[in-house]
Design a protein around this motif. Structure first.
Motif, PDB file in Angstrom:
ATOM      1  N   MET A 125       0.886  -1.228  -0.090  1.00 51.86           N
ATOM      2  CA  MET A 125      -0.102  -0.117  -0.106  1.00 51.86           C
ATOM      3  C   MET A 125       0.874   1.346   0.104  1.00 51.86           C
ATOM      4  O   MET A 125       0.752   2.148  -0.589  1.00 51.86           O
ATOM      5  CB  MET A 125      -0.982   0.144   1.279  1.00 51.86           C
TER       6      MET A 125
ATOM      7  N   THR B  36       1.281   3.868  -3.401  1.00 46.19           N
ATOM      8  CA  THR B  36       0.717   5.242  -3.204  1.00 46.19           C
ATOM      9  C   THR B  36       1.317   6.245  -4.114  1.00 46.19           C
ATOM     10  O   THR B  36       0.608   7.385  -4.519  1.00 46.19           O
ATOM     11  CB  THR B  36       0.680   5.824  -1.824  1.00 46.19           C
TER      12      THR B  36
ATOM     13  N   TYR C  92     -11.597  12.824   3.396  1.00 40.06           N
ATOM     14  CA  TYR C  92      -9.899  12.585   3.286  1.00 40.06           C
ATOM     15  C   TYR C  92      -9.419  13.610   3.452  1.00 40.06           C
ATOM     16  O   TYR C  92      -9.543  14.297   2.625  1.00 40.06           O
ATOM     17  CB  TYR C  92      -9.773  11.621   2.009  1.00 40.06           C
TER      18      TYR C  92
ATOM     19  N   GLN D 298      -2.101   6.242   2.745  1.00 41.21           N
ATOM     20  CA  GLN D 298      -3.444   5.450   3.373  1.00 41.21           C
ATOM     21  C   GLN D 298      -3.113   4.667   4.158  1.00 41.21           C
ATOM     22  O   GLN D 298      -1.917   4.105   4.399  1.00 41.21           O
ATOM     23  CB  GLN D 298      -4.068   4.852   2.039  1.00 41.21           C
TER      24      GLN D 298
ATOM     25  N   CYS E  29      -4.603   2.961   8.312  1.00 43.87           N
ATOM     26  CA  CYS E  29      -5.520   2.753   9.388  1.00 43.87           C
ATOM     27  C   CYS E  29      -5.180   3.494  10.525  1.00 43.87           C
ATOM     28  O   CYS E  29      -3.967   3.365  11.086  1.00 43.87           O
ATOM     29  CB  CYS E  29      -5.891   1.442   9.557  1.00 43.87           C
TER      30      CYS E  29
ATOM     31  N   ASP F 124     -10.231   3.725   8.465  1.00 42.18           N
ATOM     32  CA  ASP F 124      -9.577   3.369   7.524  1.00 42.18           C
ATOM     33  C   ASP F 124      -9.487   4.334   6.142  1.00 42.18           C
ATOM     34  O   ASP F 124     -10.637   4.764   5.922  1.00 42.18           O
ATOM     35  CB  ASP F 124      -9.979   1.920   6.761  1.00 42.18           C
TER      36      ASP F 124
ATOM     37  N   CYS G 178      -8.452   5.077   2.661  1.00 43.14           N
ATOM     38  CA  CYS G 178      -8.090   4.113   1.342  1.00 43.14           C
ATOM     39  C   CYS G 178      -8.232   5.228   0.113  1.00 43.14           C
ATOM     40  O   CYS G 178      -9.011   6.090  -0.035  1.00 43.14           O
ATOM     41  CB  CYS G 178      -9.226   3.034   1.077  1.00 43.14           C
TER      42      CYS G 178
ATOM     43  N   THR H 205     -12.652   2.010  -4.706  1.00 39.80           N
ATOM     44  CA  THR H 205     -11.986   2.231  -3.679  1.00 39.80           C
ATOM     45  C   THR H 205     -12.891   1.844  -2.194  1.00 39.80           C
ATOM     46  O   THR H 205     -12.242   1.296  -1.310  1.00 39.80           O
ATOM     47  CB  THR H 205     -11.823   3.885  -3.525  1.00 39.80           C
TER      48      THR H 205
ATOM     49  N   ARG I 285     -11.905  -1.687  -1.742  1.00 39.55           N
ATOM     50  CA  ARG I 285     -10.600  -1.981  -1.006  1.00 39.55           C
ATOM     51  C   ARG I 285     -10.373  -1.469   0.272  1.00 39.55           C
ATOM     52  O   ARG I 285      -9.951  -2.107   1.128  1.00 39.55           O
ATOM     53  CB  ARG I 285      -9.791  -0.887  -1.908  1.00 39.55           C
ATOM     54  N   CYS I 286     -11.330  -0.700   0.594  1.00 38.63           N
ATOM     55  CA  CYS I 286     -11.538  -0.122   1.972  1.00 38.63           C
ATOM     56  C   CYS I 286     -12.159  -1.253   3.041  1.00 38.63           C
ATOM     57  O   CYS I 286     -11.549  -1.501   4.047  1.00 38.63           O
ATOM     58  CB  CYS I 286     -12.069   1.236   2.255  1.00 38.63           C
TER      59      CYS I 286
ATOM     60  N   GLN J 214      -9.544  -3.866   3.253  1.00 38.85           N
ATOM     61  CA  GLN J 214      -8.612  -3.220   4.420  1.00 38.85           C
ATOM     62  C   GLN J 214      -9.073  -3.424   5.890  1.00 38.85           C
ATOM     63  O   GLN J 214      -8.542  -3.796   6.850  1.00 38.85           O
ATOM     64  CB  GLN J 214      -8.426  -1.916   4.289  1.00 38.85           C
TER      65      GLN J 214
END
Length: 149
Positions: A12, A16, A52, A62, A64, A123, A125, A134, A137-138, A141
């Motif tokens: 990750m 990024t 975000y 990204q 947590c 989290d 993402c 997205t 993906r989150c 995660q």
């Protein structure tokens, strides 16, 4: 499992850079209540997902954060502590700033408002295909542990 988590977080972090340079960057922040999981005395006034932080999106960061805090009788977050921020401590810094702005309202109007100890997970993402990608993906995660142990 520890090794898998470290590999995923490393990937990750490495990937990024491409997000920061991409034309389309989609960002999502998922909020998960850890405790109390049920019978909470307070809920967030604003139900929309938090925004975000722009600085984090620009840097492509990204991961947590797990936060511990108290909700006062007046509905404000106090004693905010970032218990864990993976992969970078900046996530904790921005998470605390976000949480300070949130307004909380009592779940019920019966009785007097009481202080409540809370723990939640944020989290962060990023994706470059779509908001749906997205979010997916989150959600994946959130299944990973958010600790370095």
């Amino acid at each position: 499992m520890k090794y898998l988590l470290l590999v995923v977080l490393a990937m990750m972090t490495i990937s990024t850079t491409s997000f920061a340079k991409s034309k389309n960057v989609y960002a999502d922040v998922l909020v998960t209540n850890i405790s109390p999981a049920d019978d909470a005395l307070w809920k967030r006034k604003e139900t929309a997902p938090p925004l975000y932080p722009i600085a984090l999106a620009r840097s492509g960061l990204q991961g947590c954060t797990v936060l511990s805090f108290d909700i006062s009788e007046s509905g404000k977050a106090k004693n905010i502590e970032a218990i864990q921020s993976i992969p970078h401590k900046n996530l904790g810094k921005y998470s605390r700033k976000m949480l300070k702005k949130w307004k909380w309202i009592p779940v019920t109007t019966a009785g007097e408002a009481k202080t409540e100890k809370r723990t939640l997970r944020l989290d962060f993402c990023l994706g470059d295909q779509s908001p749906e990608q997205t979010l997916q993906r989150c959600q994946q995660q959130t299944q990973l542990a958010c600790n370095s142990n």
